[in-house]
Motif scaffolding. Structure first.
Motif, PDB file in Angstrom:
ATOM      1  N   TYR A  87      43.641  87.256  94.589  1.00 10.01           N
ATOM      2  CA  TYR A  87      43.048  86.153  95.336  1.00 10.01           C
ATOM      3  C   TYR A  87      41.972  86.677  96.278  1.00 10.01           C
ATOM      4  O   TYR A  87      42.148  87.730  96.907  1.00 10.01           O
ATOM      5  CB  TYR A  87      44.109  85.453  96.187  1.00 10.01           C
ATOM      6  N   PRO A  96      39.580  76.033 108.329  1.00  9.29           N
ATOM      7  CA  PRO A  96      40.561  76.954 107.765  1.00  9.29           C
ATOM      8  C   PRO A  96      39.876  78.113 107.042  1.00  9.29           C
ATOM      9  O   PRO A  96      38.658  78.133 106.924  1.00  9.29           O
ATOM     10  CB  PRO A  96      41.316  76.076 106.778  1.00  9.29           C
ATOM     11  N   TYR A  97      40.667  79.030 106.587  1.00  2.00           N
ATOM     12  CA  TYR A  97      40.173  80.189 105.849  1.00  2.00           C
ATOM     13  C   TYR A  97      40.765  80.141 104.441  1.00  2.00           C
ATOM     14  O   TYR A  97      41.757  80.800 104.151  1.00  2.00           O
ATOM     15  CB  TYR A  97      40.600  81.482 106.545  1.00  2.00           C
ATOM     16  N   PRO A  98      40.155  79.392 103.567  1.00  2.00           N
ATOM     17  CA  PRO A  98      40.757  79.141 102.257  1.00  2.00           C
ATOM     18  C   PRO A  98      40.756  80.345 101.323  1.00  2.00           C
ATOM     19  O   PRO A  98      39.888  81.226 101.411  1.00  2.00           O
ATOM     20  CB  PRO A  98      39.887  78.020 101.681  1.00  2.00           C
ATOM     21  N   PHE A  99      41.717  80.331 100.425  1.00  2.00           N
ATOM     22  CA  PHE A  99      41.791  81.301  99.347  1.00  2.00           C
ATOM     23  C   PHE A  99      41.122  80.716  98.098  1.00  2.00           C
ATOM     24  O   PHE A  99      41.024  79.493  97.946  1.00  2.00           O
ATOM     25  CB  PHE A  99      43.245  81.611  98.998  1.00  2.00           C
ATOM     26  N   GLY A 100      40.711  81.608  97.203  1.00  2.01           N
ATOM     27  CA  GLY A 100      40.329  81.159  95.878  1.00  2.01           C
ATOM     28  C   GLY A 100      41.582  80.796  95.094  1.00  2.01           C
ATOM     29  O   GLY A 100      42.703  81.020  95.552  1.00  2.01           O
ATOM     30  N   GLN A 101      41.384  80.258  93.902  1.00  2.00           N
ATOM     31  CA  GLN A 101      42.524  79.787  93.123  1.00  2.00           C
ATOM     32  C   GLN A 101      43.239  80.907  92.383  1.00  2.00           C
ATOM     33  O   GLN A 101      44.301  80.694  91.795  1.00  2.00           O
ATOM     34  CB  GLN A 101      42.084  78.699  92.132  1.00  2.00           C
TER      35      GLN A 101
ATOM     36  N   VAL B  37      51.237  80.412 105.053  1.00  2.34           N
ATOM     37  CA  VAL B  37      50.604  80.193 103.760  1.00  2.34           C
ATOM     38  C   VAL B  37      51.619  79.560 102.818  1.00  2.34           C
ATOM     39  O   VAL B  37      52.757  80.036 102.720  1.00  2.34           O
ATOM     40  CB  VAL B  37      50.095  81.528 103.169  1.00  2.34           C
ATOM     41  N   GLN B  39      52.755  78.404  98.956  1.00  2.00           N
ATOM     42  CA  GLN B  39      52.565  78.637  97.529  1.00  2.00           C
ATOM     43  C   GLN B  39      53.532  77.743  96.770  1.00  2.00           C
ATOM     44  O   GLN B  39      54.730  78.020  96.696  1.00  2.00           O
ATOM     45  CB  GLN B  39      52.758  80.104  97.162  1.00  2.00           C
ATOM     46  N   LYS B  43      51.659  78.026  91.497  1.00  2.00           N
ATOM     47  CA  LYS B  43      50.304  77.757  91.991  1.00  2.00           C
ATOM     48  C   LYS B  43      49.789  78.862  92.895  1.00  2.00           C
ATOM     49  O   LYS B  43      50.453  79.876  93.097  1.00  2.00           O
ATOM     50  CB  LYS B  43      50.301  76.419  92.760  1.00  2.00           C
ATOM     51  N   GLY B  44      48.592  78.648  93.434  1.00  2.00           N
ATOM     52  CA  GLY B  44      47.952  79.645  94.265  1.00  2.00           C
ATOM     53  C   GLY B  44      48.333  79.536  95.733  1.00  2.00           C
ATOM     54  O   GLY B  44      49.217  78.782  96.120  1.00  2.00           O
ATOM     55  N   LEU B  45      47.616  80.313  96.537  1.00  2.00           N
ATOM     56  CA  LEU B  45      47.872  80.403  97.969  1.00  2.00           C
ATOM     57  C   LEU B  45      47.072  79.339  98.726  1.00  2.00           C
ATOM     58  O   LEU B  45      45.878  79.166  98.471  1.00  2.00           O
ATOM     59  CB  LEU B  45      47.488  81.791  98.482  1.00  2.00           C
ATOM     60  N   TRP B  47      46.123  78.138 102.650  1.00  2.00           N
ATOM     61  CA  TRP B  47      46.109  78.491 104.078  1.00  2.00           C
ATOM     62  C   TRP B  47      46.489  77.265 104.886  1.00  2.00           C
ATOM     63  O   TRP B  47      45.801  76.242 104.858  1.00  2.00           O
ATOM     64  CB  TRP B  47      44.711  78.967 104.441  1.00  2.00           C
ATOM     65  N   TYR B  95      54.946  81.696 103.252  1.00  2.00           N
ATOM     66  CA  TYR B  95      54.782  83.040 103.779  1.00  2.00           C
ATOM     67  C   TYR B  95      54.219  82.975 105.194  1.00  2.00           C
ATOM     68  O   TYR B  95      53.320  82.182 105.465  1.00  2.00           O
ATOM     69  CB  TYR B  95      53.807  83.850 102.935  1.00  2.00           C
TER      70      TYR B  95
END
Lengths: 108, 120
Positions: A87, A96-101, B37, B39, B43-45, B47, B95
């Motif tokens: 990620y 916010p500080y988003p993550f990629g998928q 975080v 999940q 699926k993905g993470l 924030w 998390y």
């Protein structure tokens, strides 16, 4: 809100080969970009921050590059333990500080 | 050694309340923001937000504002994530993680995760 897009969704690579993962931001995040690795059943682990600085204990085969909107994570010679989901995360524009998928790196 | 130790898995019914915890060891929770975080299964993470245990200043992602509450007790180096009325869609692994510094907003240490299952 900034959107992070990773490609490809899944990458199949043979052990010993090079893997290149991409991350794109919808607007510039300067070099405020981190990469994380997540193995099944485990918490994510920080690999790279500042787009190119390896975190403590991360092997030299992991490298990051890019700035602005385009970033790359390269794993130079894949080891069996490197097959995982990766990620990216921007932390320039607050919050916010988003993550990629995520990109799933699988054994070919 | 810096560690974040989270509370154990929870199974709850819709409408119930819940608070999960994240305890810092090897360092004081003060002086660093702590983030959460989500999940969801497969699926993905995502924030969710961050809290500064020194003064309980919080910043939520718009997606989670009003859905959860973050709090902290700095005297016991513990951060919390709580729900007042759980929904089935809250089923996920959660998390906690330590934000690196006031100026670098990535997470350098992570807890092991708390699995929350909401089912009737």
């Amino acid at each position: 809100e900034i959107v992070m897009t990773q490609s490809p969704a899944t990458l199949s690579v043979s052990p010993g080969e090079r893997a290149t993962l991409s991350c794109r931001a919808s607007q510039s995040v300067s070099n405020s970009l981190a990469w994380y690795q997540q193995k099944p059943g485990q918490a994510p682990r920080l690999l790279i921050y500042g787009a190119s600085t390896r975190a403590t204990g991360i092997p030299a085969r992991f490298s990051g590059s890019g700035s602005g909107t385009e970033f790359t994570l390269t794993i130079s010679s894949l080891q069996s333990e490197d097959f995982a989901v990766y990620y990216c995360q921007q932390y320039n524009n607050w919050p916010p500080y988003p993550f990629g998928q995520g990109t799933k790196l699988e054994i070919k | 050694e810096v560690q974040l130790v989270q509370s154990g898995a929870e199974v709850k019914k819709p409408g119930e309340s819940l608070r999960i915890s994240c305890k810092g060891s090897g360092y004081s929770l003060t002086g660093h923001w702590v983030g959460w975080v989500r999940q969801m299964p497969g699926k993905g993470l995502e924030w969710m937000g961050i809290i500064y245990p020194d003064d309980s200043d919080t910043r939520y992602s718009p997606s989670f504002q009003g859905q959860v509450t973050m709090s902290a007790d700095k005297s016991i180096s513990t951060a919390y994530l709580q729900w007042s009325s759980l929904k089935a869609s809250d089923t996920a692994m959660y998390y906690c993680a330590r934000k690196h510094s006031n100026y670098e907003h990535f997470f350098d240490y992570w807890g092991q995760g708390t699995l929350v299952t909401v089912s009737s």
